[in-house]
Design an enzyme around this catalytic site. Structure first.
Site, PDB file in Angstrom:
ATOM      1  N   LEU A  58       0.808  -1.214   0.000  1.00  0.00           N
ATOM      2  CA  LEU A  58       0.000   0.000   0.000  1.00  0.00           C
ATOM      3  C   LEU A  58       0.843   1.268   0.000  1.00  0.00           C
ATOM      4  O   LEU A  58       0.324   2.369  -0.216  1.00  0.00           O
ATOM      5  CB  LEU A  58      -0.952   0.003   1.204  1.00  0.00           C
ATOM      6  CG  LEU A  58      -1.961  -1.150   1.260  1.00  0.00           C
ATOM      7  CD1 LEU A  58      -2.858  -1.010   2.482  1.00  0.00           C
ATOM      8  CD2 LEU A  58      -2.795  -1.220  -0.014  1.00  0.00           C
ATOM      9  N   ALA A  80      -7.962   0.792   5.266  1.00  0.00           N
ATOM     10  CA  ALA A  80      -6.636   0.486   5.808  1.00  0.00           C
ATOM     11  C   ALA A  80      -6.276   1.424   6.954  1.00  0.00           C
ATOM     12  O   ALA A  80      -6.303   2.641   6.817  1.00  0.00           O
ATOM     13  CB  ALA A  80      -5.584   0.591   4.709  1.00  0.00           C
ATOM     14  N   SER A 124     -13.114   8.725  11.240  1.00  0.00           N
ATOM     15  CA  SER A 124     -13.332   8.221  12.594  1.00  0.00           C
ATOM     16  C   SER A 124     -13.810   9.308  13.538  1.00  0.00           C
ATOM     17  O   SER A 124     -13.395  10.469  13.427  1.00  0.00           O
ATOM     18  CB  SER A 124     -12.018   7.633  13.134  1.00  0.00           C
ATOM     19  OG  SER A 124     -12.100   7.350  14.517  1.00  0.00           O
ATOM     20  N   GLU A 126     -12.789   9.594  16.344  1.00  0.00           N
ATOM     21  CA  GLU A 126     -11.585  10.011  17.069  1.00  0.00           C
ATOM     22  C   GLU A 126     -11.121  11.383  16.594  1.00  0.00           C
ATOM     23  O   GLU A 126     -10.433  12.097  17.323  1.00  0.00           O
ATOM     24  CB  GLU A 126     -10.463   8.993  16.872  1.00  0.00           C
ATOM     25  CG  GLU A 126     -10.655   7.685  17.622  1.00  0.00           C
ATOM     26  CD  GLU A 126     -10.244   7.783  19.086  1.00  0.00           C
ATOM     27  OE1 GLU A 126      -9.403   8.628  19.411  1.00  0.00           O
ATOM     28  OE2 GLU A 126     -10.773   7.004  19.897  1.00  0.00           O
ATOM     29  N   TYR A 148      -3.270   8.554  15.543  1.00  0.00           N
ATOM     30  CA  TYR A 148      -4.276   7.884  14.709  1.00  0.00           C
ATOM     31  C   TYR A 148      -5.327   8.885  14.242  1.00  0.00           C
ATOM     32  O   TYR A 148      -5.654   8.972  13.047  1.00  0.00           O
ATOM     33  CB  TYR A 148      -4.923   6.756  15.515  1.00  0.00           C
ATOM     34  CG  TYR A 148      -6.113   6.104  14.861  1.00  0.00           C
ATOM     35  CD1 TYR A 148      -5.956   4.983  14.055  1.00  0.00           C
ATOM     36  CD2 TYR A 148      -7.406   6.583  15.073  1.00  0.00           C
ATOM     37  CE1 TYR A 148      -7.050   4.363  13.461  1.00  0.00           C
ATOM     38  CE2 TYR A 148      -8.502   5.970  14.496  1.00  0.00           C
ATOM     39  CZ  TYR A 148      -8.326   4.866  13.698  1.00  0.00           C
ATOM     40  OH  TYR A 148      -9.419   4.257  13.120  1.00  0.00           O
ATOM     41  N   HIS A 178     -17.794   0.661  16.581  1.00  0.00           N
ATOM     42  CA  HIS A 178     -18.658  -0.385  16.056  1.00  0.00           C
ATOM     43  C   HIS A 178     -17.986  -1.728  16.285  1.00  0.00           C
ATOM     44  O   HIS A 178     -16.814  -1.917  15.996  1.00  0.00           O
ATOM     45  CB  HIS A 178     -18.999  -0.143  14.588  1.00  0.00           C
ATOM     46  CG  HIS A 178     -17.837   0.225  13.724  1.00  0.00           C
ATOM     47  ND1 HIS A 178     -17.198   1.450  13.807  1.00  0.00           N
ATOM     48  CD2 HIS A 178     -17.194  -0.467  12.761  1.00  0.00           C
ATOM     49  CE1 HIS A 178     -16.219   1.493  12.925  1.00  0.00           C
ATOM     50  NE2 HIS A 178     -16.184   0.329  12.276  1.00  0.00           N
ATOM     51  N   ARG A 216     -19.415   5.366  25.701  1.00  0.00           N
ATOM     52  CA  ARG A 216     -19.171   5.287  24.260  1.00  0.00           C
ATOM     53  C   ARG A 216     -20.492   5.167  23.519  1.00  0.00           C
ATOM     54  O   ARG A 216     -21.507   4.749  24.071  1.00  0.00           O
ATOM     55  CB  ARG A 216     -18.316   4.051  23.922  1.00  0.00           C
ATOM     56  CG  ARG A 216     -16.896   4.061  24.449  1.00  0.00           C
ATOM     57  CD  ARG A 216     -16.018   5.025  23.682  1.00  0.00           C
ATOM     58  NE  ARG A 216     -14.621   4.858  24.045  1.00  0.00           N
ATOM     59  CZ  ARG A 216     -14.048   5.382  25.104  1.00  0.00           C
ATOM     60  NH1 ARG A 216     -14.776   6.105  25.949  1.00  0.00           N
ATOM     61  NH2 ARG A 216     -12.775   5.204  25.355  1.00  0.00           N
TER      62      ARG A 216
END
Length: 332
Positions: A58, A80, A124, A126, A148, A178, A216
């Site tokens: 990748l 990914a 995300s 996040e 991340y 999830h 969460r």
């Protein structure tokens, strides 16, 4: 005409559920898998002989260009990413390259080959990080708090810029937590489900946890990948916040999981202050109204159904010897 869909991250949880959905829709599904990820193909289980695997690094722009040129996909799902967020602190540059680099190289390949491929970028929750408003929607400011999240945000904006500058059909789903029976045990949901099943079978005696009040927005992975697919079926590419819109505490998570096997969680759970995390998010919860209105998407699996499924699956796999009993691991 049979559509071809390329998936990066096909050996992960979302890759499995997305492949299952696309195969059911009669797609040709091709996983772009780096050479060092070949051993993970076993995670595809019953889908292993139903999807195609294209081996490519990748990080290799030429290799990804060739893959896109040869396979001529109608859809690309870029999933990914490292599976466990805290690990990004150990390799921030590698995390950035895997997440942002892969997205950029795929978008450039679509543009250079000249295809009308529809591209999905896995963003995300996040990215929201330190939130000042709850719930969050597509207009909520981003404040990432870890490598991340920062990499996901970079990839997110890279996707937006390619759409704006080159007219690509590129969109993203800003997904909240999830889960499924396929989650690795370092994730708190699977840690709890595996512990409940192990204790029920007498294979473990206790479960150590950190902050039981942390909350969460937990949904089912199968529901969330359905939203991904729907994003590529509409006329206009946009961003969508995907989550249940409901907050549940770790205490509720534990109670629900242990209830599914008839156990009183308070007899087995020990709070360990060493497991407390300084960066706990208390208000990360989705407002999925845009997805409901534009995509007709709503979660189908409840929090209780999700946990019951995870615990019962762990029970079955423990009894058949397919998995190992619960052991203490760092959790997410």
């Amino acid at each position: 005409m049979t559509k071809t869909a390329l998936i990066t991250g096909i050996t992960g949880q979302d890759g499995y559920y997305l492949s299952h959905l696309l195969l059911h829709q009669n797609y040709r599904v091709v996983g772009l898998v780096p050479p060092h990820r070949q051993p993970n193909l076993s995670k595809l289980g019953d889908l292993a002989d139903k999807v195609e695997i294209y081996t490519v690094d990748l990080r290799d722009s030429t290799g990804l260009f060739t893959a896109v040129e040869q396979l001529q996909p109608q859809e690309i799902y870029n999933l990914a990413a490292p599976s466990f967020v805290p690990d990004s602190w150990h390799d921030p540059l590698g995390t950035l390259d895997l997440i942002t680099g892969t997205a950029t190289r795929l978008l450039d390949a679509i543009r250079q080959v000249g295809l009308s491929t529809r591209f999905y970028q896995a963003s995300s929750s996040e990215m929201f990080g330190d939130v000042t408003v709850s719930p969050q929607d597509e207009e909520t400011p981003f404040h990432p708090k870890n490598p991340y999240a920062a990499a996901k945000l970079h990839a997110h904006w890279t996707m937006v810029h390619h759409r704006q500058r080159y007219g690509l059909f590129a969109c993203s789903g800003i997904l909240y937590n999830h889960e499924s029976p396929l989650r690795p045990p370092q994730f708190v949901t699977r840690k709890v489900s595996l512990a409940a099943a192990s204790i029920k079978l007498g294979l473990a005696q206790s479960l150590e946890m950190g902050n039981l009040d942390a909350k969460r927005d937990w949904g089912f992975a199968g529901d969330h990948v359905n939203a991904m697919w729907r994003m590529l079926q509409v006329d206009e590419p946009e961003e969508y916040v995907i989550g249940t819109g409901k907050l549940h505490s770790v205490r509720e998570l534990i109670s629900t999981a242990f209830d599914s096997v008839g156990l009183d969680w308070q007899k087995y759970v020990i709070v360990n202050t060493n497991l407390l995390r300084a960066d706990e998010h208390f208000q990360l919860v989705a407002n999925p109204n845009k997805a409901k209105n534009n995509l007709g998407w709503e979660p189908q699996v409840s929090f209780e159904q999700l946990l019951d499924n995870m615990v019962k699956t762990d029970l079955q796999q423990l009894e058949s010897g397919k998995i190992q009993p619960f052991i203490a691991v760092e959790h997410k």
